[in-house]
Design a protein around this motif. Structure first.
Motif, PDB file in Angstrom:
ATOM      1  N   LEU A 188     -48.568 -72.635  21.519  1.00 47.59           N
ATOM      2  CA  LEU A 188     -48.034 -71.533  20.734  1.00 47.59           C
ATOM      3  C   LEU A 188     -47.193 -72.067  19.580  1.00 47.59           C
ATOM      4  O   LEU A 188     -46.450 -73.031  19.747  1.00 47.59           O
ATOM      5  N   THR A 189     -47.317 -71.407  18.453  1.00 45.80           N
ATOM      6  CA  THR A 189     -46.501 -71.751  17.283  1.00 45.80           C
ATOM      7  C   THR A 189     -46.019 -70.456  16.675  1.00 45.80           C
ATOM      8  O   THR A 189     -46.840 -69.653  16.231  1.00 45.80           O
ATOM      9  N   THR A 190     -44.725 -70.207  16.708  1.00 54.53           N
ATOM     10  CA  THR A 190     -44.206 -68.963  16.119  1.00 54.53           C
ATOM     11  C   THR A 190     -42.984 -69.245  15.247  1.00 54.53           C
ATOM     12  O   THR A 190     -42.045 -68.459  15.214  1.00 54.53           O
ATOM     13  N   GLY A 191     -42.988 -70.378  14.553  1.00 56.35           N
ATOM     14  CA  GLY A 191     -41.846 -70.689  13.695  1.00 56.35           C
ATOM     15  C   GLY A 191     -40.635 -71.084  14.526  1.00 56.35           C
ATOM     16  O   GLY A 191     -40.768 -71.702  15.584  1.00 56.35           O
ATOM     17  N   GLY A 192     -39.459 -70.687  14.067  1.00 55.44           N
ATOM     18  CA  GLY A 192     -38.231 -71.045  14.776  1.00 55.44           C
ATOM     19  C   GLY A 192     -38.185 -70.507  16.184  1.00 55.44           C
ATOM     20  O   GLY A 192     -37.492 -71.053  17.050  1.00 55.44           O
ATOM     21  N   THR A 193     -38.930 -69.432  16.432  1.00 57.71           N
ATOM     22  CA  THR A 193     -38.947 -68.859  17.778  1.00 57.71           C
ATOM     23  C   THR A 193     -39.888 -69.614  18.724  1.00 57.71           C
ATOM     24  O   THR A 193     -39.997 -69.239  19.891  1.00 57.71           O
ATOM     25  N   THR A 194     -40.553 -70.662  18.245  1.00 54.45           N
ATOM     26  CA  THR A 194     -41.550 -71.352  19.079  1.00 54.45           C
ATOM     27  C   THR A 194     -41.009 -71.680  20.476  1.00 54.45           C
ATOM     28  O   THR A 194     -41.665 -71.391  21.484  1.00 54.45           O
ATOM     29  N   GLY A 195     -39.832 -72.264  20.560  1.00 54.15           N
ATOM     30  CA  GLY A 195     -39.288 -72.676  21.855  1.00 54.15           C
ATOM     31  C   GLY A 195     -39.017 -71.503  22.776  1.00 54.15           C
ATOM     32  O   GLY A 195     -39.256 -71.572  23.991  1.00 54.15           O
ATOM     33  N   SER A 196     -38.514 -70.406  22.220  1.00 54.92           N
ATOM     34  CA  SER A 196     -38.269 -69.227  23.058  1.00 54.92           C
ATOM     35  C   SER A 196     -39.589 -68.539  23.397  1.00 54.92           C
ATOM     36  O   SER A 196     -39.733 -67.955  24.475  1.00 54.92           O
ATOM     37  N   THR A 197     -40.565 -68.625  22.506  1.00 52.97           N
ATOM     38  CA  THR A 197     -41.870 -68.020  22.779  1.00 52.97           C
ATOM     39  C   THR A 197     -42.597 -68.757  23.902  1.00 52.97           C
ATOM     40  O   THR A 197     -43.216 -68.115  24.754  1.00 52.97           O
ATOM     41  N   VAL A 198     -42.524 -70.091  23.938  1.00 53.37           N
ATOM     42  CA  VAL A 198     -43.182 -70.792  25.045  1.00 53.37           C
ATOM     43  C   VAL A 198     -42.493 -70.427  26.365  1.00 53.37           C
ATOM     44  O   VAL A 198     -43.161 -70.278  27.399  1.00 53.37           O
ATOM     45  N   ALA A 199     -41.169 -70.227  26.336  1.00 50.75           N
ATOM     46  CA  ALA A 199     -40.459 -69.806  27.549  1.00 50.75           C
ATOM     47  C   ALA A 199     -40.961 -68.436  27.991  1.00 50.75           C
ATOM     48  O   ALA A 199     -41.241 -68.205  29.176  1.00 50.75           O
ATOM     49  N   MET A 200     -41.087 -67.516  27.041  1.00 50.11           N
ATOM     50  CA  MET A 200     -41.539 -66.170  27.384  1.00 50.11           C
ATOM     51  C   MET A 200     -42.972 -66.186  27.901  1.00 50.11           C
ATOM     52  O   MET A 200     -43.311 -65.490  28.866  1.00 50.11           O
ATOM     53  N   ALA A 201     -43.827 -67.001  27.285  1.00 55.60           N
ATOM     54  CA  ALA A 201     -45.229 -67.063  27.717  1.00 55.60           C
ATOM     55  C   ALA A 201     -45.331 -67.675  29.114  1.00 55.60           C
ATOM     56  O   ALA A 201     -46.129 -67.213  29.935  1.00 55.60           O
ATOM     57  N   ALA A 202     -44.526 -68.692  29.396  1.00 55.73           N
ATOM     58  CA  ALA A 202     -44.526 -69.296  30.737  1.00 55.73           C
ATOM     59  C   ALA A 202     -44.049 -68.256  31.752  1.00 55.73           C
ATOM     60  O   ALA A 202     -44.605 -68.121  32.848  1.00 55.73           O
ATOM     61  N   TYR A 203     -43.031 -67.506  31.356  1.00 54.83           N
ATOM     62  CA  TYR A 203     -42.530 -66.422  32.216  1.00 54.83           C
ATOM     63  C   TYR A 203     -43.634 -65.384  32.473  1.00 54.83           C
ATOM     64  O   TYR A 203     -43.866 -64.971  33.612  1.00 54.83           O
ATOM     65  N   TYR A 204     -44.334 -64.984  31.417  1.00 56.23           N
ATOM     66  CA  TYR A 204     -45.414 -63.991  31.588  1.00 56.23           C
ATOM     67  C   TYR A 204     -46.491 -64.511  32.543  1.00 56.23           C
ATOM     68  O   TYR A 204     -47.030 -63.753  33.353  1.00 56.23           O
ATOM     69  N   HIS A 205     -46.829 -65.814  32.422  1.00 54.22           N
ATOM     70  CA  HIS A 205     -47.827 -66.396  33.323  1.00 54.22           C
ATOM     71  C   HIS A 205     -47.423 -66.152  34.780  1.00 54.22           C
ATOM     72  O   HIS A 205     -48.235 -65.739  35.602  1.00 54.22           O
ATOM     73  N   VAL A 206     -46.166 -66.449  35.099  1.00 57.66           N
ATOM     74  CA  VAL A 206     -45.720 -66.364  36.500  1.00 57.66           C
ATOM     75  C   VAL A 206     -45.482 -64.907  36.886  1.00 57.66           C
ATOM     76  O   VAL A 206     -45.859 -64.478  37.977  1.00 57.66           O
ATOM     77  N   ALA A 207     -44.899 -64.127  35.988  1.00 56.32           N
ATOM     78  CA  ALA A 207     -44.602 -62.720  36.298  1.00 56.32           C
ATOM     79  C   ALA A 207     -45.888 -61.927  36.530  1.00 56.32           C
ATOM     80  O   ALA A 207     -45.874 -60.903  37.215  1.00 56.32           O
ATOM     81  N   SER A 208     -46.999 -62.419  35.975  1.00 59.72           N
ATOM     82  CA  SER A 208     -48.285 -61.731  36.170  1.00 59.72           C
ATOM     83  C   SER A 208     -48.767 -61.866  37.608  1.00 59.72           C
ATOM     84  O   SER A 208     -49.641 -61.122  38.038  1.00 59.72           O
ATOM     85  N   GLY A 209     -48.238 -62.846  38.338  1.00 60.81           N
ATOM     86  CA  GLY A 209     -48.697 -63.083  39.700  1.00 60.81           C
ATOM     87  C   GLY A 209     -49.879 -64.035  39.774  1.00 60.81           C
ATOM     88  O   GLY A 209     -50.350 -64.357  40.857  1.00 60.81           O
ATOM     89  N   LEU A 210     -50.360 -64.507  38.635  1.00 56.53           N
ATOM     90  CA  LEU A 210     -51.548 -65.369  38.620  1.00 56.53           C
ATOM     91  C   LEU A 210     -51.209 -66.846  38.774  1.00 56.53           C
ATOM     92  O   LEU A 210     -52.067 -67.650  39.090  1.00 56.53           O
TER      93      LEU A 210
END
Lengths: 396, 158
Positions: free
Chosen positions: A81-103
């Motif tokens: 993921l690349t979202t500018g300055g938010t990149t680091g927080s976006t990878v955290a959110m995406a990792a969270y979504y992976h686990v929160a999905s239950g998958l």
């Protein structure tokens, strides 16, 4: 309804101006090995990897592929993921979504950057529109300077108000062995430092940094087996708006009742989901993506810690210092270390350490709720809240 | 530099070029053609909210409707916010250091609802004000680029 998720492992390199002794993959590996050790895991325990940086700072694309040996993602699901300055927080959110999905049960988030490998401003400019923005845009420093001028115009805030933020975060970083800048600064030093882009001075601005950060997110069962106290994710929110670099200064937004629409909107949504009604009272520590000092005034207002134009008084009151009601950036924040793709994830890592009571000399006593933010692009905003107590439910 | 660091090898990308060919689109092309040939600004009006975007875009983000109505926009306007850039950086368009210092502002041209970032003919921040009137000054040789505008001239100074 999402599954409950916690941070159970954290790793980061010491943030430095330049790391010619390692390439990107080797830098990433330092943070990953530390995070896995911290979580009591090996790479075999990891189900998926989310990684991010800003390709144009290194001029090398596809970190997801070329870093697999170092990231531990060899033959595993990985997404970049690349979202500018938010990149680091976006990878955290995406990792969270992976686990929160239950998958997935254990997901590794990685953010990194080697800003020493290019001219940071030149590289930032290439992230924007080639017709309307690039010929004129002068990167983050000048873009933020426009924000500072507008903020001072609208509120009467001064360069000295901003210097209080610069001094606070530099003072905090003296307690952080991972910080890039360890400098004793006074208000006078900041005010006398040379202008980079009026009214923003050298002392107001973040450094360019090389560094990496890795964080392990785990499902409820996996978290409870972890050797570390889980730092529970209470919720996340993010908002993106604006297309071109001139858009964020739009007064219509302000006339329509918004101050910093992306940050206010995401804060409002997140506080509603988690039950925060008085951020200053209910949040014990905040690790904010403050790329320059003036952000430490306006963001406090946008995040609801005080009213509009009250940021300077809040900061001068000491409420955001160590020992204050809600210390901001005990780590020193981006004003002391800004390896851009890692920066948002370091905010998450610092929140986890604060909740776990492992923040060393920068520990805030009895942290129950910690706030992390990411800032980037055309004034985008990511916000994440972490808690010491497992939440009853998680609202997406 | 210590001995250990001296032995570490780094390599510069050097003079390599990688040209790209970008599309300005129908309305972007119209805007740049008007700028180049007639020194005129063109915006586009949203049929739903009435907002005039300049340079013209094809979509109004908030309304999410297609825009088609081109409208003239003045070459004069007011400063919304400003700075004076004095730090050195590499301009990725040229690969060279950008000449500094220069005045730099978000400008609202009369008839537009969005802003334009551009240069000012002033490098002393004490002489620039929010709200000050400015007027576009064009290059003699124009190529169809935002740089066909040399800078915005301050029409009033304190």
């Amino acid at each position: 309804m999402g599954k409950r998720v916690a941070v159970v492992g954290v790793g980061m390199t010491k943030q430095r101006s330049s790391r010619p002794d390692v390439n990107g993959q080797e830098l990433i590996n330092e943070a990953v090995r530390m995070a896995l050790d911290d979580a009591g895991m090996t790479r075999r325990d990891i189900d998926a990897v989310v990684i991010g940086n800003m390709d144009h700072f290194e001029g090398i694309n596809y970190v997801d592929t070329w870093s697999v040996d170092g990231s531990g993602a060899l033959m595993k699901p990985i997404m970049k993921l690349t979202t500018g300055g938010t990149t680091g927080s976006t990878v955290a959110m995406a990792a969270y979504y992976h686990v929160a999905s239950g998958l997935f049960d254990r997901v590794l988030a990685i953010g990194w950057e080697k800003n020493s490998e290019s001219d940071t401003t030149g590289a930032i400019i290439t992230a924007f529109d080639p017709f309307w923005d690039r010929p004129i845009f002068a990167g983050a420093v000048a873009g933020l300077a426009l924000e500072a001028t507008q903020y001072m115009h609208l509120t009467g805030a001064t360069e000295e108000d901003a210097a209080y933020v610069a001094v606070r975060d530099r003072t905090h970083a003296l307690n952080n062995p991972y910080a890039h800048l360890h400098i004793n600064l006074t208000i006078d030093d900041v005010l006398k430092s040379p202008y980079l882009s009026w009214p923003v001075k050298m002392g107001d601005m973040c450094p360019r940094t090389d560094g990496a950060c890795a964080v392990v997110f785990a499902s409820e069962n996996a978290a409870e087996d972890s050797p570390q106290k889980p730092a529970w994710v209470l919720g996340v929110a993010d908002r993106h708006l604006w297309a071109y670099t001139s858009d964020p200064y739009v007064n219509q937004a302000i006339e329509n009742g918004w101050w910093f629409p992306a940050m206010e909107w995401s804060a409002r949504e997140l506080y509603d989901k988690v039950g925060i009604t008085d951020p200053l009272e209910q949040i014990d520590v905040a690790e904010l993506y403050l790329p320059y000092s003036f952000a430490g005034l306006r963001y406090m207002e946008a995040l609801g810690f005080c009213g509009r134009g009250e940021g300077p008084a809040l900061v001068r009151s000491g409420a955001t210092d160590m020992g204050g009601k809600c210390p901001v950036n005990p780590s020193g924040g981006p004003l002391c270390s800004n390896a851009i793709g890692a920066t948002g994830l370091i905010r998450v890592a610092e929140c986890a350490w604060q909740i776990q009571g492992r923040a060393g000399d920068r520990q805030v006593p009895e942290v129950k709720v910690a706030l992390a933010t990411g800032f980037g692009g055309c004034f985008w905003s990511d916000i994440l809240l972490f808690g010491a107590e497992k939440p009853e439910k998680v609202r997406g | 530099m210590n001995e250990e660091k001296k032995q570490l090898i780094t390599v510069e990308s050097g003079e390599a070029e990688q040209p790209f060919r970008w599309s300005a689109g129908i309305y972007g092309s119209k805007f740049l053609t008007e700028l180049r040939d007639n020194k005129r600004f063109v915006g586009i009006r949203c049929p739903r909210c009435g907002k005039v975007y300049m340079p013209p875009r094809r979509v109004c983000g908030p309304c999410f409707v297609e825009l088609t109505e081109l409208v003239p926009v003045s070459d004069e306007g007011g400063i919304i916010t400003y700075t004076v850039v004095s730090f050195g950086f590499v301009d990725p368009a040229t690969g060279k250091q950008k000449p500094v210092p220069y005045g730099y502002a978000a400008i609202k041209l009369d008839g537009a609802d969005t802003y334009l970032l551009h240069f000012l003919d002033e490098t002393d921040p004490a002489k620039i004000r929010v709200g000050a009137r400015v007027k576009a000054v064009f290059e003699e040789e124009r190529t169809g680029s935002m740089l066909d505008i040399r800078y915005f001239q301050l029409l009033e100074r304190p």
